[in-house]
Structures are given as C-alpha cells and as structure tokens.
Design a protein around this motif. Sequence first.
Motif, PDB file in Angstrom:
ATOM      1  N   MET A 127      42.454  51.794   9.191  1.00 24.54           N
ATOM      2  CA  MET A 127      42.401  52.580  10.410  1.00 24.54           C
ATOM      3  C   MET A 127      40.955  52.647  10.890  1.00 24.54           C
ATOM      4  N   PRO A 128      40.661  52.196  12.133  1.00 20.31           N
ATOM      5  CA  PRO A 128      39.265  52.184  12.587  1.00 20.31           C
ATOM      6  C   PRO A 128      38.737  53.589  12.833  1.00 20.31           C
ATOM      7  N   ASP A 129      37.463  53.750  12.623  1.00 20.02           N
ATOM      8  CA  ASP A 129      36.803  55.022  12.872  1.00 20.02           C
ATOM      9  C   ASP A 129      36.528  55.128  14.365  1.00 20.02           C
ATOM     10  N   THR A 130      37.356  55.918  15.104  1.00 19.72           N
ATOM     11  CA  THR A 130      37.258  56.018  16.557  1.00 19.72           C
ATOM     12  C   THR A 130      35.906  56.543  16.984  1.00 19.72           C
ATOM     13  N   GLU A 131      35.380  57.504  16.244  1.00 22.33           N
ATOM     14  CA  GLU A 131      34.112  58.120  16.633  1.00 22.33           C
ATOM     15  C   GLU A 131      32.981  57.093  16.632  1.00 22.33           C
ATOM     16  N   SER A 132      32.980  56.158  15.671  1.00 25.54           N
ATOM     17  CA  SER A 132      31.894  55.185  15.611  1.00 25.54           C
ATOM     18  C   SER A 132      32.052  54.111  16.678  1.00 25.54           C
ATOM     19  N   SER A 133      33.256  53.920  17.238  1.00 26.03           N
ATOM     20  CA  SER A 133      33.444  52.924  18.293  1.00 26.03           C
ATOM     21  C   SER A 133      33.097  53.485  19.670  1.00 26.03           C
ATOM     22  N   LEU A 134      32.804  54.760  19.752  1.00 25.07           N
ATOM     23  CA  LEU A 134      32.420  55.377  21.020  1.00 25.07           C
ATOM     24  C   LEU A 134      30.940  55.122  21.296  1.00 25.07           C
ATOM     25  N   LEU A 135      30.616  55.111  22.571  1.00 20.23           N
ATOM     26  CA  LEU A 135      29.234  54.891  22.988  1.00 20.23           C
ATOM     27  C   LEU A 135      28.594  56.206  23.405  1.00 20.23           C
ATOM     28  N   SER A 136      27.369  56.392  23.024  1.00 17.73           N
ATOM     29  CA  SER A 136      26.627  57.548  23.525  1.00 17.73           C
ATOM     30  C   SER A 136      26.268  57.274  24.979  1.00 17.73           C
ATOM     31  N   ILE A 137      25.831  58.286  25.686  1.00 25.76           N
ATOM     32  CA  ILE A 137      25.423  58.091  27.076  1.00 25.76           C
ATOM     33  C   ILE A 137      24.226  57.135  27.152  1.00 25.76           C
ATOM     34  N   GLY A 138      23.351  57.194  26.177  1.00 30.34           N
ATOM     35  CA  GLY A 138      22.204  56.280  26.138  1.00 30.34           C
ATOM     36  C   GLY A 138      22.644  54.837  25.947  1.00 30.34           C
ATOM     37  N   GLU A 139      23.645  54.631  25.065  1.00 30.27           N
ATOM     38  CA  GLU A 139      24.155  53.274  24.847  1.00 30.27           C
ATOM     39  C   GLU A 139      24.862  52.749  26.104  1.00 30.27           C
ATOM     40  N   LEU A 140      25.645  53.612  26.754  1.00 31.20           N
ATOM     41  CA  LEU A 140      26.325  53.205  27.984  1.00 31.20           C
ATOM     42  C   LEU A 140      25.294  52.874  29.066  1.00 31.20           C
ATOM     43  N   SER A 141      24.251  53.668  29.133  1.00 32.85           N
ATOM     44  CA  SER A 141      23.175  53.422  30.089  1.00 32.85           C
ATOM     45  C   SER A 141      22.508  52.072  29.814  1.00 32.85           C
ATOM     46  N   ALA A 142      22.232  51.792  28.544  1.00 34.71           N
ATOM     47  CA  ALA A 142      21.574  50.535  28.173  1.00 34.71           C
ATOM     48  C   ALA A 142      22.469  49.332  28.485  1.00 34.71           C
ATOM     49  N   ARG A 143      23.755  49.466  28.260  1.00 30.92           N
ATOM     50  CA  ARG A 143      24.678  48.340  28.497  1.00 30.92           C
ATOM     51  C   ARG A 143      24.939  48.087  29.982  1.00 30.92           C
ATOM     52  N   THR A 144      24.809  49.112  30.795  1.00 36.10           N
ATOM     53  CA  THR A 144      25.149  48.970  32.218  1.00 36.10           C
ATOM     54  C   THR A 144      23.929  48.931  33.131  1.00 36.10           C
ATOM     55  N   GLY A 145      22.781  49.395  32.634  1.00 34.92           N
ATOM     56  CA  GLY A 145      21.592  49.477  33.477  1.00 34.92           C
ATOM     57  C   GLY A 145      21.611  50.669  34.417  1.00 34.92           C
ATOM     58  N   VAL A 146      22.559  51.571  34.225  1.00 36.15           N
ATOM     59  CA  VAL A 146      22.686  52.763  35.072  1.00 36.15           C
ATOM     60  C   VAL A 146      22.041  53.939  34.341  1.00 36.15           C
ATOM     61  N   PRO A 147      21.150  54.665  34.993  1.00 31.37           N
ATOM     62  CA  PRO A 147      20.480  55.790  34.329  1.00 31.37           C
ATOM     63  C   PRO A 147      21.480  56.837  33.829  1.00 31.37           C
ATOM     64  N   ALA A 148      21.118  57.484  32.735  1.00 30.68           N
ATOM     65  CA  ALA A 148      21.977  58.515  32.159  1.00 30.68           C
ATOM     66  C   ALA A 148      22.252  59.633  33.162  1.00 30.68           C
ATOM     67  N   SER A 149      21.280  59.943  34.009  1.00 28.36           N
ATOM     68  CA  SER A 149      21.480  60.996  35.013  1.00 28.36           C
ATOM     69  C   SER A 149      22.619  60.617  35.962  1.00 28.36           C
ATOM     70  N   ALA A 150      22.706  59.332  36.341  1.00 29.59           N
ATOM     71  CA  ALA A 150      23.793  58.875  37.209  1.00 29.59           C
ATOM     72  C   ALA A 150      25.115  58.929  36.464  1.00 29.59           C
ATOM     73  N   LEU A 151      25.114  58.580  35.186  1.00 33.73           N
ATOM     74  CA  LEU A 151      26.346  58.638  34.401  1.00 33.73           C
ATOM     75  C   LEU A 151      26.846  60.076  34.280  1.00 33.73           C
ATOM     76  N   ARG A 152      25.924  61.019  34.126  1.00 34.47           N
ATOM     77  CA  ARG A 152      26.331  62.435  34.088  1.00 34.47           C
ATOM     78  C   ARG A 152      26.942  62.843  35.429  1.00 34.47           C
ATOM     79  N   TYR A 153      26.351  62.357  36.520  1.00 36.25           N
ATOM     80  CA  TYR A 153      26.877  62.652  37.847  1.00 36.25           C
ATOM     81  C   TYR A 153      28.265  62.031  38.022  1.00 36.25           C
ATOM     82  N   TYR A 154      28.441  60.789  37.562  1.00 39.06           N
ATOM     83  CA  TYR A 154      29.755  60.146  37.631  1.00 39.06           C
ATOM     84  C   TYR A 154      30.784  60.972  36.847  1.00 39.06           C
TER      85      TYR A 154
END
Length: 144
Positions: free
Chosen positions: A1-28
């Motif tokens: 059974m995969p560890d769901t929590e470890s497969s999740l991305l932090s806001i910083g990781e999502l920002s790094a993968r998309t090039g979108v600032p964390a502030s914009a992700l919070r707004y989204y």
Amino acid sequence: MPDTESSLLSIGELSARTGVPASALRYYDELGLVPPAARVAGRRQYAASAVKDVGLIVLFREIGFSLAEIGQFLAGEGTSRHELIEHKLAELTEQQHRLEVARTALEHGRRCPAREHTQCPRFWSIIEARQRGLSLEESHARAH
C-alpha cells in the motif's frame, strides 16, 4: 500500500515544478481553482495531478482567460466549456480588430506630413468624428 502522504507535493514543490510562485498557488486555492489534497500541520499538500491543473491555468491565462473564466471552465461540463471557448474566440477576434484599427491610425501618424500631429487637419477630423459617435475605424476611413 503506497504512502499517500509521501506522494503529495508541498506548495514549494508544486511551485518548483510549475514555475508559479507559492503566493499565486495560495490564491488559486482561495479561488477554489487548485485546492490542496490535504493539510499536514496546517501546510498545503497537493496531489501530483495539481501540476497539470496549474499548467492548464497558466496556459489559459496566457491565451487571455481571466481566473473567473478559468474557474467556470474547470467547474463546467462539455457544453459550457465549449461556450466559454467560443465566447473567448469572439472576444479575441474583436480585440484583434481593434488592434488592427489602432495600428492603421498609428501608421498614418507616422507618415503624416504635418510636422506636429496636432496640427494635422485629418487628425482633428478623426477626433471630431469620434465625438459624434463614429467608431475609430469609421472616423479614420472618413478622414481619408
């Protein structure tokens, strides 16, 4: 059974993968466009699919959609999505037309033989025609 929590991305990781600032992700998130899958110790954690969601938002922003329109698109179904696209195409066509008219007027200004543009009788005839309610395109056509 995969560890769901470890497969999740932090806001910083999502920002790094998309090039979108964390502030914009919070707004989204506030707008309901890209909600986190979970919160761990109060921190947003995103599913890997959020990378695609953010990519869609970035693309749609680049082609002229507002965040509200993107929200409608994401919440909609096939027909309403198709209508949103048709509406945006019509809007872009109108913007393109206005830009072409503006370009024509500016090119005239560049070629105008009057030393000072405000001394050009055609310039003032265009302004007067606009004040009478004619469009820029009509005003410019009548001046020539």
